[in-house]
Design a protein around this motif. Sequence first.
Motif, PDB file in Angstrom:
ATOM      1  N   GLU A   1      -5.276 -11.629   1.420  1.00  0.00           N
ATOM      2  CA  GLU A   1      -5.489 -11.192   2.791  1.00  0.00           C
ATOM      3  C   GLU A   1      -5.256  -9.694   2.898  1.00  0.00           C
ATOM      4  O   GLU A   1      -4.239  -9.180   2.418  1.00  0.00           O
ATOM      5  CB  GLU A   1      -4.534 -11.945   3.720  1.00  0.00           C
TER       6      GLU A   1
ATOM      7  N   GLN B   1      -1.752  -7.423   3.511  1.00  0.00           N
ATOM      8  CA  GLN B   1      -0.555  -8.161   3.135  1.00  0.00           C
ATOM      9  C   GLN B   1      -0.117  -7.774   1.723  1.00  0.00           C
ATOM     10  O   GLN B   1      -0.938  -7.450   0.873  1.00  0.00           O
ATOM     11  CB  GLN B   1      -0.822  -9.663   3.191  1.00  0.00           C
ATOM     12  N   ASP B   2       1.192  -7.807   1.486  1.00  0.00           N
ATOM     13  CA  ASP B   2       1.684  -7.549   0.129  1.00  0.00           C
ATOM     14  C   ASP B   2       1.120  -8.574  -0.843  1.00  0.00           C
ATOM     15  O   ASP B   2       1.013  -9.769  -0.508  1.00  0.00           O
ATOM     16  CB  ASP B   2       3.215  -7.639   0.095  1.00  0.00           C
TER      17      ASP B   2
ATOM     18  N   ARG C   1       1.338 -11.145  -3.578  1.00  0.00           N
ATOM     19  CA  ARG C   1       2.354 -12.043  -4.117  1.00  0.00           C
ATOM     20  C   ARG C   1       2.077 -12.221  -5.610  1.00  0.00           C
ATOM     21  O   ARG C   1       1.022 -12.736  -5.990  1.00  0.00           O
ATOM     22  CB  ARG C   1       2.287 -13.384  -3.399  1.00  0.00           C
TER      23      ARG C   1
ATOM     24  N   ASP D   1      -1.214 -14.605  -5.339  1.00  0.00           N
ATOM     25  CA  ASP D   1      -2.315 -13.660  -5.529  1.00  0.00           C
ATOM     26  C   ASP D   1      -2.565 -13.311  -6.989  1.00  0.00           C
ATOM     27  O   ASP D   1      -3.703 -13.061  -7.380  1.00  0.00           O
ATOM     28  CB  ASP D   1      -2.046 -12.389  -4.722  1.00  0.00           C
TER      29      ASP D   1
END
Length: 287
Positions: free
Chosen positions: A171, A174-175, A177, A223
């Motif tokens: 997204e 967003q950081d 992951r 991610d």
Amino acid sequence: MIETTTESIDDFLTSKVTDQLVTDVERIVRAAAAAEITPRFRQLASHEIEEKSAPHDLVTVADKRAEEYLTRELPGLLPGSVVVGEEAVAADPASYEAIRGTAPVWIVDPVDGTRQFVHGDPGFCTLVALALDGVVLASWTWAPALDEFAVAVRGRGARLNGRALRAGSPEAGQDLRVATSHPDYTTDAQKRALLGLRTDGVAPRPCGSAGLEYLAVARGALDALAFSWELAWDHAAGLLLVEEAGGTHLTRDGEPFRITGGNALPFTAARDTATAERIKGLLSSGA
């Protein structure tokens, strides 16, 4: 002898990696876990747990007996195939060379996440991959305590409990992951490379079961990952799962990860190419 060409791999996929084979392997994997793993979950006695190379490197009677079950049953599905299993290689390191041979090879991790299994954590799984000439053709990931079974076949997609897996993309805003190699499993140089992920926009954490981390990437719940070791039984099944869900993987030199070894480490697997490239660059900046 099977010729090691792209054409022969395609032919092998068509003629040997049939829907029936995929179903038969799933049946065997489930049966091995039902017979040897799940009855021992949260029931292990102290004498059924051993250290291998270090206190964090554990093996249990469940690992050994499940691998024996799979080694007994899988070759019968493909005459001429061989098994490379984590516990067999621990006993005879030379047996790992079969991954670089010309025979079809079943790559087996009977309990991926043994530390979690020993501690009563449901985050463990059984991993099986089928490879030929260093190319992973199919994979099976079974997390019995979570009731999740993922299957991937090269060129035919990936499925979790019968539903198609799509990795998608992170997204925006967003950081990222990212699951990373546990510090127990990294050299000083690899720790420095992984420090490149300690930057704005990235949220790294130590990994659990490698197989389940790959599944998390394939389903879009994670991610990317950044791992620093090459043992094929930890990676073969998951790498194909990520690929067939639309993701990709890169080593630090920009090449795809090779299960036959010789990779520039650490490497990444990610939900999409842009994320993989970003993680690769950060790993290089940290080295």
